[in-house]
Design an enzyme around this catalytic site. Structure first.
Site, PDB file in Angstrom:
ATOM      1  N   GLU A  73       6.580  -0.392   3.006  1.00  0.00           N
ATOM      2  CA  GLU A  73       5.705  -1.400   3.610  1.00  0.00           C
ATOM      3  C   GLU A  73       6.473  -2.273   4.598  1.00  0.00           C
ATOM      4  OE1 GLU A  73       2.683  -0.971   2.890  1.00  0.00           O
ATOM      5  OE2 GLU A  73       2.634  -0.112   0.883  1.00  0.00           O
ATOM      6  N   LYS A 121       3.139   8.287   2.887  1.00  0.00           N
ATOM      7  CA  LYS A 121       4.397   7.616   3.248  1.00  0.00           C
ATOM      8  C   LYS A 121       5.211   7.273   1.998  1.00  0.00           C
ATOM      9  CE  LYS A 121       2.378   4.208   5.408  1.00  0.00           C
ATOM     10  NZ  LYS A 121       0.978   4.591   5.120  1.00  0.00           N
ATOM     11  N   PHE A 181      -2.775   6.279   2.969  1.00  0.00           N
ATOM     12  CA  PHE A 181      -3.084   7.528   2.231  1.00  0.00           C
ATOM     13  C   PHE A 181      -2.440   8.767   2.861  1.00  0.00           C
ATOM     14  CE2 PHE A 181      -6.767   4.623   2.017  1.00  0.00           C
ATOM     15  CZ  PHE A 181      -6.726   4.293   0.664  1.00  0.00           C
ATOM     16  N   CYS A 211     -15.067  12.972   8.190  1.00  0.00           N
ATOM     17  CA  CYS A 211     -15.290  14.336   8.688  1.00  0.00           C
ATOM     18  C   CYS A 211     -14.301  15.372   8.180  1.00  0.00           C
ATOM     19  CB  CYS A 211     -15.309  14.332  10.217  1.00  0.00           C
ATOM     20  SG  CYS A 211     -13.657  14.138  10.930  1.00  0.00           S
TER      21      CYS A 211
HETATM   22  N1  LIG Z   1      -7.949  10.401   2.590  1.00  0.00           N
HETATM   23  C1  LIG Z   1      -6.833  10.834   1.970  1.00  0.00           C
HETATM   24  N2  LIG Z   1      -6.014  11.699   2.608  1.00  0.00           N
HETATM   25  C2  LIG Z   1      -4.896  12.154   1.981  1.00  0.00           C
HETATM   26  N3  LIG Z   1      -4.497  11.764   0.741  1.00  0.00           N
HETATM   27  C3  LIG Z   1      -5.264  10.885   0.073  1.00  0.00           C
HETATM   28  C4  LIG Z   1      -6.483  10.381   0.657  1.00  0.00           C
HETATM   29  N4  LIG Z   1      -7.034   9.536  -0.241  1.00  0.00           N
HETATM   30  C5  LIG Z   1      -6.216   9.498  -1.305  1.00  0.00           C
HETATM   31  N5  LIG Z   1      -5.139  10.286  -1.127  1.00  0.00           N
HETATM   32  C6  LIG Z   1      -4.013  10.379  -2.074  1.00  0.00           C
HETATM   33  O1  LIG Z   1      -2.988   9.547  -1.557  1.00  0.00           O
HETATM   34  C7  LIG Z   1      -1.732  10.205  -1.736  1.00  0.00           C
HETATM   35  C8  LIG Z   1      -0.725   9.611  -0.767  1.00  0.00           C
HETATM   36  O2  LIG Z   1      -0.424   8.317  -1.221  1.00  0.00           O
HETATM   37  P1  LIG Z   1       0.738   7.448  -0.626  1.00  0.00           P
HETATM   38  O3  LIG Z   1       2.042   8.208  -0.647  1.00  0.00           O
HETATM   39  O4  LIG Z   1       0.718   6.142  -1.376  1.00  0.00           O
HETATM   40  O5  LIG Z   1       0.280   7.224   0.878  1.00  0.00           O
HETATM   41  P2  LIG Z   1       0.631   6.012   1.853  1.00  0.00           P
HETATM   42  O6  LIG Z   1       1.912   5.383   1.382  1.00  0.00           O
HETATM   43  O7  LIG Z   1       0.764   6.647   3.207  1.00  0.00           O
HETATM   44  O8  LIG Z   1      -0.538   5.076   1.791  1.00  0.00           O
HETATM   45  C9  LIG Z   1      -2.073  11.668  -1.535  1.00  0.00           C
HETATM   46  O9  LIG Z   1      -1.138  12.547  -2.114  1.00  0.00           O
HETATM   47  C10 LIG Z   1      -3.424  11.778  -2.226  1.00  0.00           C
HETATM   48  O10 LIG Z   1      -3.251  11.988  -3.604  1.00  0.00           O
HETATM   49  C1  LIG Z   2      -4.482  -0.981   7.665  1.00  0.00           C
HETATM   50  C2  LIG Z   2      -4.004  -2.263   7.053  1.00  0.00           C
HETATM   51  C3  LIG Z   2      -3.407  -2.252   5.809  1.00  0.00           C
HETATM   52  N1  LIG Z   2      -2.970  -3.404   5.254  1.00  0.00           N
HETATM   53  C4  LIG Z   2      -2.336  -3.376   3.928  1.00  0.00           C
HETATM   54  C5  LIG Z   2      -3.090  -2.630   2.858  1.00  0.00           C
HETATM   55  C6  LIG Z   2      -2.010  -2.151   1.936  1.00  0.00           C
HETATM   56  O1  LIG Z   2      -1.706  -3.214   1.024  1.00  0.00           O
HETATM   57  C7  LIG Z   2      -0.821  -1.910   2.869  1.00  0.00           C
HETATM   58  C8  LIG Z   2      -0.653  -0.466   3.287  1.00  0.00           C
HETATM   59  O2  LIG Z   2      -0.280   0.327   2.177  1.00  0.00           O
HETATM   60  P1  LIG Z   2      -0.052   1.922   2.263  1.00  0.00           P
HETATM   61  O3  LIG Z   2       1.181   2.133   1.418  1.00  0.00           O
HETATM   62  O4  LIG Z   2       0.163   2.305   3.689  1.00  0.00           O
HETATM   63  O5  LIG Z   2      -1.244   2.543   1.654  1.00  0.00           O
HETATM   64  O6  LIG Z   2      -1.099  -2.685   4.037  1.00  0.00           O
HETATM   65  C9  LIG Z   2      -3.096  -4.590   5.918  1.00  0.00           C
HETATM   66  O7  LIG Z   2      -2.669  -5.653   5.437  1.00  0.00           O
HETATM   67  N2  LIG Z   2      -3.691  -4.615   7.150  1.00  0.00           N
HETATM   68  C10 LIG Z   2      -4.145  -3.490   7.750  1.00  0.00           C
HETATM   69  O8  LIG Z   2      -4.675  -3.569   8.892  1.00  0.00           O
HETATM   70 ZN   LIG Z   3     -13.198  11.942  11.248  1.00  0.00          ZN
END
Ligand SMILES: Nc1ncnc2c1ncn2[C@@H]1O[C@H](COP(=O)(O)OP(=O)(O)O)[C@@H](O)[C@H]1O
Ligand SMILES: Cc1cn([C@H]2C[C@H](O)[C@@H](COP(=O)(O)O)O2)c(=O)[nH]c1=O
Ligand SMILES: [Zn+2]
Length: 199
Positions: free
Chosen positions: A89, A21, A18, A148
Site C-alpha cells: 500500500e 499485488k 484485486f 464484463c
Molecule cells: N475482480 C477480481 N479480479 C481478480 N481477482 C479477484 C477479483 N475479486 C476478488 N479477487 C481475489 O483477489 C485476489 C487478489 O488479492 P490481492 O493480492 O489482495 O490483490 P490486490 O493487492 O491487488 O488488491 C485474487 O487472487 C482473487 O482471489
Molecule cells: C481505488 C482506491 C483505493 N483506496 C484504498 C482501498 C484499499 O484500502 C486500498 C487498496 O488496497 P488493495 O491492496 O490495492 O486492494 O486503497 C483508496 O483509498 N482510494 C482509492 O481511490
Molecule cells: Zn469491463
C-alpha cells in the site's frame, strides 16, 4: 571476466485493487526468506482492513508486517543489516520515503513496493508515479472486470463519498476495465471535448 553483481534495486508492483499485488508481494517475500535473506515488511498503519500487523490479500493470504504511520516511524524500525525491504500500500506513504528508498537501493538493499498506481478516478495515486519512474523493475497486474469479465486496470468506487482515500475492500470497490470504469468528472474526456470543439 568476473562481473560483480550488485544487489540493490527497486521493484514496484502496481495495478488496480484485486489484481494480486499483495499476493505477488507475499510470494516475493517468501522466496527471499527461503533464500535466507533478512527481510523486513512494512505497511501503512492507515490500512487496517484485514489485519493491522500483516500484509493481507483479498484471498486471505497473509504475511506479518510492521504497521507504520509515516516514513519517520519506518526508519525507526529499519535494521541496518536488512537485505530486503517490502512495503505494501505504498500509495499511502509520504513523499519523504522516496530518497530513503533510493538510498537503500543504492546501498544494496532490494526494495519491493506494492501499491495502487491509480485512484478510483483513474488519477495517479500518492507517491506511486514517482516510485514507478524510479523503479528498476515494474510489474503491472490486472484484475478481472466485474462488469464484463475483461482484464481490469482500474478500480471503481461503489459508494458515494468524496476524497481520494477511503480504506475498504469489496464492499466499497470493484475492479473494472477502462470501458466499464465510470469517473464522476472525467478530466481526460473534458479536455478532449475542449480540444475538438476548438478545432
Ligand atoms: N475482480 C477480481 N479480479 C481478480 N481477482 C479477484 C477479483 N475479486 C476478488 N479477487 C481475489 O483477489 C485476489 C487478489 O488479492 P490481492 O493480492 O489482495 O490483490 P490486490 O493487492 O491487488 O488488491 C485474487 O487472487 C482473487 O482471489
Ligand atoms: C481505488 C482506491 C483505493 N483506496 C484504498 C482501498 C484499499 O484500502 C486500498 C487498496 O488496497 P488493495 O491492496 O490495492 O486492494 O486503497 C483508496 O483509498 N482510494 C482509492 O481511490
Ligand atoms: Zn469491463
Amino acid at each position: 571476466m568476473f562481473v560483480h553483481q550488485r544487489q540493490g534495486s527497486l521493484e514496484v508492483i502496481c495495478g488496480p485493487m484485486f489484481s494480486g499485488k499483495s499476493e505477488e508481494l507475499i510470494r516475493r517475500i517468501k522466496r527471499a526468506i527461503i533464500a535466507k535473506q533478512k527481510v523486513q515488511v512494512f505497511k501503512p498503519a492507515l490500512d487496517d482492513r484485514y489485519d493491522v500487523s500483516a500484509v493481507a490479500s483479498h484471498s486471505q493470504r497473509k504475511h506479518e508486517a510492521i504497521a507504520v504511520k509515516d516514513t519517520t516511524e519506518l526508519l525507526r524500525h529499519l535494521d541496518p543489516d536488512t537485505q530486503v525491504v517490502a512495503l505494501d500500500e505504498a500509495q499511502f506513504l509520504d513523499e519523504s520515503l522516496i530518497p530513503i528508498i533510493e538510498d537503500l537501493a543504492n546501498r544494496g538493499v532490494r526494495v519491493i513496493a506494492g501499491g495502487l498506481d491509480q485512484d478510483s478516478n483513474g488519477e495517479p495515486f500518492g507517491i506511486m508515479p514517482i516510485l514507478l519512474a524510479k523503479a528498476d523493475y515494474v510489474t503491472k497486474l490486472q484484475a478481472i472486470c466485474m462488469v464484463c469479465g475483461a482484464l481490469a486496470s482500474r478500480t471503481q468506487r461503489m459508494v458515494h463519498t468524496g476524497g481520494q482515500v477511503l480504506v475498504g475492500a469489496a464492499e466499497a470497490y470493484e475492479a473494472r476495465c477502462r470501458h466499464c470504469h465510470e469517473v464522476p468528472h472525467p478530466t481526460g474526456d473534458r479536455l478532449l471535448e475542449d480540444l475538438t470543439q476548438g478545432s
